[in-house]
Design an enzyme around this catalytic site. Sequence first.
Site, PDB file in Angstrom:
ATOM      1  N   ARG A 145       0.801  -1.227   0.000  1.00  0.00           N
ATOM      2  CA  ARG A 145       0.000   0.000   0.000  1.00  0.00           C
ATOM      3  C   ARG A 145       0.829   1.270   0.000  1.00  0.00           C
ATOM      4  O   ARG A 145       0.534   2.222  -0.725  1.00  0.00           O
ATOM      5  CB  ARG A 145      -0.900   0.068   1.251  1.00  0.00           C
ATOM      6  CG  ARG A 145      -2.273  -0.468   1.042  1.00  0.00           C
ATOM      7  CD  ARG A 145      -2.778  -0.989   2.350  1.00  0.00           C
ATOM      8  NE  ARG A 145      -1.901  -2.071   2.756  1.00  0.00           N
ATOM      9  CZ  ARG A 145      -2.080  -3.337   2.405  1.00  0.00           C
ATOM     10  NH1 ARG A 145      -3.113  -3.686   1.715  1.00  0.00           N
ATOM     11  NH2 ARG A 145      -1.221  -4.271   2.757  1.00  0.00           N
ATOM     12  N   THR A 146       1.837   1.335   0.833  1.00  0.00           N
ATOM     13  CA  THR A 146       2.528   2.616   0.969  1.00  0.00           C
ATOM     14  C   THR A 146       3.188   2.995  -0.353  1.00  0.00           C
ATOM     15  O   THR A 146       3.008   4.090  -0.864  1.00  0.00           O
ATOM     16  CB  THR A 146       3.549   2.566   2.124  1.00  0.00           C
ATOM     17  OG1 THR A 146       2.854   2.178   3.305  1.00  0.00           O
ATOM     18  CG2 THR A 146       4.194   3.919   2.354  1.00  0.00           C
ATOM     19  N   LYS A 155      25.233  -3.758  -2.968  1.00  0.00           N
ATOM     20  CA  LYS A 155      26.693  -3.677  -3.194  1.00  0.00           C
ATOM     21  C   LYS A 155      27.379  -2.918  -2.075  1.00  0.00           C
ATOM     22  O   LYS A 155      28.576  -2.701  -2.114  1.00  0.00           O
ATOM     23  CB  LYS A 155      26.967  -2.951  -4.515  1.00  0.00           C
ATOM     24  CG  LYS A 155      26.353  -3.588  -5.733  1.00  0.00           C
ATOM     25  CD  LYS A 155      26.740  -2.757  -6.964  1.00  0.00           C
ATOM     26  CE  LYS A 155      26.018  -3.210  -8.209  1.00  0.00           C
ATOM     27  NZ  LYS A 155      26.219  -2.247  -9.305  1.00  0.00           N
ATOM     28  N   ARG A 195      11.492   4.028   2.435  1.00  0.00           N
ATOM     29  CA  ARG A 195      11.229   3.068   3.524  1.00  0.00           C
ATOM     30  C   ARG A 195      12.501   2.284   3.760  1.00  0.00           C
ATOM     31  O   ARG A 195      13.149   1.831   2.811  1.00  0.00           O
ATOM     32  CB  ARG A 195      10.105   2.115   3.138  1.00  0.00           C
ATOM     33  CG  ARG A 195      10.000   0.940   4.099  1.00  0.00           C
ATOM     34  CD  ARG A 195       8.754   0.140   3.908  1.00  0.00           C
ATOM     35  NE  ARG A 195       7.583   0.891   4.350  1.00  0.00           N
ATOM     36  CZ  ARG A 195       6.366   0.368   4.444  1.00  0.00           C
ATOM     37  NH1 ARG A 195       6.159  -0.901   4.117  1.00  0.00           N
ATOM     38  NH2 ARG A 195       5.350   1.099   4.866  1.00  0.00           N
ATOM     39  N   HIS A 242       6.054   6.089  11.118  1.00  0.00           N
ATOM     40  CA  HIS A 242       5.445   5.908   9.799  1.00  0.00           C
ATOM     41  C   HIS A 242       4.468   7.075   9.595  1.00  0.00           C
ATOM     42  O   HIS A 242       3.259   6.904   9.623  1.00  0.00           O
ATOM     43  CB  HIS A 242       4.722   4.559   9.758  1.00  0.00           C
ATOM     44  CG  HIS A 242       4.303   4.101   8.399  1.00  0.00           C
ATOM     45  ND1 HIS A 242       4.263   4.937   7.293  1.00  0.00           N
ATOM     46  CD2 HIS A 242       3.885   2.875   7.964  1.00  0.00           C
ATOM     47  CE1 HIS A 242       3.846   4.234   6.245  1.00  0.00           C
ATOM     48  NE2 HIS A 242       3.614   2.994   6.624  1.00  0.00           N
TER      49      HIS A 242
HETATM   50  C1  NCD Z   1       2.387  -0.892   8.115  1.00  0.00           C
HETATM   51  C2  NCD Z   1       3.894  -0.719   8.155  1.00  0.00           C
HETATM   52  O1  NCD Z   1       4.564  -0.915   7.146  1.00  0.00           O
HETATM   53  O2  NCD Z   1       4.365  -0.371   9.222  1.00  0.00           O
HETATM   54  N1  NCD Z   1       1.901  -1.121   6.822  1.00  0.00           N
HETATM   55  C3  NCD Z   1       1.584  -0.055   6.045  1.00  0.00           C
HETATM   56  O3  NCD Z   1       2.416   0.732   5.675  1.00  0.00           O
HETATM   57  N2  NCD Z   1       0.280   0.137   5.763  1.00  0.00           N
HETATM   58  C4  NCD Z   1       1.875  -1.884   9.080  1.00  0.00           C
HETATM   59  C5  NCD Z   1       2.433  -3.258   9.069  1.00  0.00           C
HETATM   60  O4  NCD Z   1       3.290  -3.621   8.240  1.00  0.00           O
HETATM   61  O5  NCD Z   1       1.996  -4.036   9.902  1.00  0.00           O
END
Ligand code: NCD
Length: 306
Positions: A51-52, A80, A101, A129
Amino acid sequence: MKHLISPLDLSPDELSDLLDLAQEIYSSPEKYSHCCAGKKLATLFYEPSTRTRLSFEAAMLNLGGSVLGFSSADSSSAAKGESVADTIRVMSFYADICAMRHPKEGAPLVASMHASIPVINAGDGGHNHPTQTLTDLLTIKSLKGHLDGLTVGFCGDLKFGRTVHSLIHAMVRYPNTKFVLISPKELQVPAYIKEETLDPLNIPYEETTNLEEALPKLDILYMTRVQKERFFNEEDYIRLKDTFILDKQKMQLAKEDMLVLHPLPRVNEISTDVDDDPRAVYFKQANFGVYVRMALIMTLLGITVD
Ligand code: NCD
């Protein structure tokens, strides 16, 4: 130039403007469909995501911009041994804004110190997050109508769950927020959050291991997955993973207007028989994530539409 590294990088007024813009985009998306033409978003994902990453990409495409990036550390020069600092210096030539991320807490902050484009933290280890928090706030504001005076229950892995940490930091800024922290003893909210945020601000909270007892008090129930990838020991994960399972029967204990949120992915913690309950809003929440990211990209790029 501004980055979004922590949920508190936006002042309450900036946050309120951003949520208003997201709601405006939600109601008139066509008005915004070309405003980022010629702009590029880089998604630098060193950790899995559905999703993100894809909601960031959808957001930029919806604004008429383009996207580039990588979706795993293995497929980038990180494999690398390249540092985040070097990668971001180069990405600053290739894109106008980036979302990162990373499994290491603080990596997006380091990136922001070496970048000449805005850096958005799309999740750093078990830390923060912030764009999930923006998604959560937009969901609550749109469906409840307000963000103040809410009793919010967090349930599941409150130790490693970065979405929980970020949303707690954001919600304490609204008057009369209360928290009910529902987790196994081993997965309680980290001490630093209690000592540096909840206690100094006198935010009322209780910690419990009993979901059934907590349910009737809640306006929002924020369910979370036990974060398998952050455990040191598989046995502990297996012992704790199914501690809480929200099902249709437990939902009978909740208020009629309680909302169930979950950042997703769901594993076992919400039974699929809850999905049809009108209070279950986790799929709507994932949809709101696109609009809030559209608003965020516009805001960080300084783009406005009359
Ligand atoms: C979350 C995350 O990555 O922290 N997911 C997300 O971005 N919607 C929650 C999770 O992974 O449990």
